[in-house]
Design an enzyme around this catalytic site. Structure first.
Site, mmCIF file in Angstrom:
data_model
loop_
_atom_site.group_PDB
_atom_site.id
_atom_site.type_symbol
_atom_site.label_atom_id
_atom_site.label_comp_id
_atom_site.label_asym_id
_atom_site.label_seq_id
_atom_site.Cartn_x
_atom_site.Cartn_y
_atom_site.Cartn_z
ATOM 1 N N ALA A 57 1.197 -1.462 0.150
ATOM 2 C CA ALA A 57 0.217 0.013 0.030
ATOM 3 C C ALA A 57 0.741 1.702 0.093
ATOM 4 O O ALA A 57 1.345 1.809 1.017
ATOM 5 C CB ALA A 57 -1.462 -0.449 1.393
ATOM 6 N N TYR A 182 -9.467 0.746 4.799
ATOM 7 C CA TYR A 182 -8.711 2.453 5.052
ATOM 8 C C TYR A 182 -9.888 2.679 3.816
ATOM 9 O O TYR A 182 -10.819 2.745 3.723
ATOM 10 C CB TYR A 182 -7.649 2.218 3.945
ATOM 11 N N ARG A 324 1.399 -13.731 3.197
ATOM 12 C CA ARG A 324 2.937 -14.582 4.513
ATOM 13 C C ARG A 324 3.407 -16.106 3.884
ATOM 14 O O ARG A 324 4.215 -15.728 4.454
ATOM 15 C CB ARG A 324 1.680 -15.454 5.713
#
Length: 371
Positions: A57, A182, A324
């Site tokens: 981001a 967000y 991950r």
């Protein structure tokens, strides 16, 4: 041949396989500038064989950062260090993409590993935050100011300006971040958006900002390059943004010339209970793909090559984004090809480590990369 290692064409860009490195914040920039950490972190995953790498981001405005250490693309000076990394990634035969973002009410917080958590006060290097409504994410976060109409217009322009910089920096794909609580997601959800003007209330009003950002970005982004949007399919709470609305918005995004919806979930409600487990979000990606008629990507606890192949083979999604697992193993795609009895290219420097016949990538002269 596996589907995982089959190409995916999005407009004029072809991914070598269906494995994408999901945007993962590194909280390691200063004043938004990419540095050696980003080069090594992202570059190693390019060497590792993913078809697409989406940079973390990247804030379109300084106040849109999650933490003071977030990557940024709000000024022209950010272009050169980003270009250094996109050049290396493309030299590995991998497509470089960037996620454009504004954190809204979830901005100005400490990095996850810091002892101190919650909001960073202005005297500590933080800032005042903006949102659709003056509702804090939770008590440890700053209570934001509700954006004015002029403020909303400035955000839209910031996304467009950042898109122009992304093209100059060598990116071949842009993703608009409208997920994980967000700013754009905050406008979508009736829990965080309690406005009474044209940006609040009805579904049509709550999706207005996302569609206006998409239109502004698509206007300045080359027609032969793909545009993605990441959505949280559900807030995982009654009365919040939900999967039906995600499908409806995805139909509108298809009409607005978005090429793929990257389907995640959650992040907007601190108290939400999320049933996390392997592939727990793939059902939402499947709904977007089949009900909205647009390509979809899925993400979330995808760790096994067979699992990723199954998602694609059963047409739940067109692209598998991993986070991950690729932090644990940057070379997961190389191992996955072996597991699926398929082949993917290896860097010539690593060819002696492959246990089976694999195609070799072209030799690259890196002598000019630092210029």
């Amino acid at each position: 041949m596996s589907i995982l290692f089959s190409p995916l064409k999005l407009r004029g860009v072809t991914l070598a396989n269906r494995i994408a490195v999901a945007p993962m914040c590194q909280y390691s920039a200063e004043d938004g500038f990419a540095n050696d950490w980003h080069l090594v972190h992202l570059g190693s995953r390019a060497v590792g064989g993913a078809g697409l790498i989406i940079f973390e981001a990247s804030a379109v405005l300084p106040q849109g950062r999650i933490s003071p250490q977030d990557l940024g693309i709000w000024k022209d000076e950010h272009i050169a260090p980003l270009s250094r990394i996109t050049r290396f990634i493309e030299q590995q035969g991998v497509v470089a993409g960037i996620q454009l973002a504004h954190a809204g009410r979830k901005a100005s917080v400490w990095r996850p590993w810091e002892e101190q958590q919650g909001r960073v006060e202005p005297e500590q290097g933080g800032w005042h935050t903006d949102a659709p409504s003056a509702i804090a994410f939770d008590p440890s976060y700053t209570t934001p100011a509700a954006l004015s109409i002029d403020g909303i217009k400035s955000v839209i322009q910031a996304f467009a300006d950042a898109t122009v910089r992304a093209h100059k920096a060598g990116f071949k794909l842009v993703e608009i971040h409208a997920a994980h609580g967000y700013l754009l997601h905050q406008f979508l959800s009736p829990i965080s958006n309690q406005r009474t003007d044209q940006y609040g209330g009805s579904f049509e009003n709550r999706v207005r900002l996302v569609l206006e950002v998409v239109a502004a970005v698509r206007k300045v982004w080359p027609q032969d390059l793909p545009l993605l949007v990441r959505l949280s399919a559900t807030d995982w709470i009654d009365g919040g943004w939900n999967a039906d609305e995600t499908v409806a918005l995805s139909r509108l995004l298809r009409e607005a010339e978005v090429d793929l919806v990257d389907v995640s979930s959650g992040g907007n409600i601190a108290s939400a209970s999320i049933p996390v487990g392997p592939g727990y979000q793939t059902k939402f990606a499947a709904r977007v793909k089949h009900e909205a008629g647009i390509a979809s990507g899925t993400v979330g606890m995808i760790t096994d090559p067979g699992q990723a192949e199954h998602i694609l083979r059963t047409e739940q999604a067109d692209l598998v984004l991993m986070a991950r697992e690729l932090l644990r193993d940057p070379y997961w795609p190389l191992h996955a090809a072996d597991a699926l009895h398929d082949a993917t290219s290896w860097a010539p420097q690593y060819m002696r480590a492959t246990s089976r016949k694999s195609p070799q990538r072209p030799t690259v002269d890196y002598s000019d990369n630092s210029k």
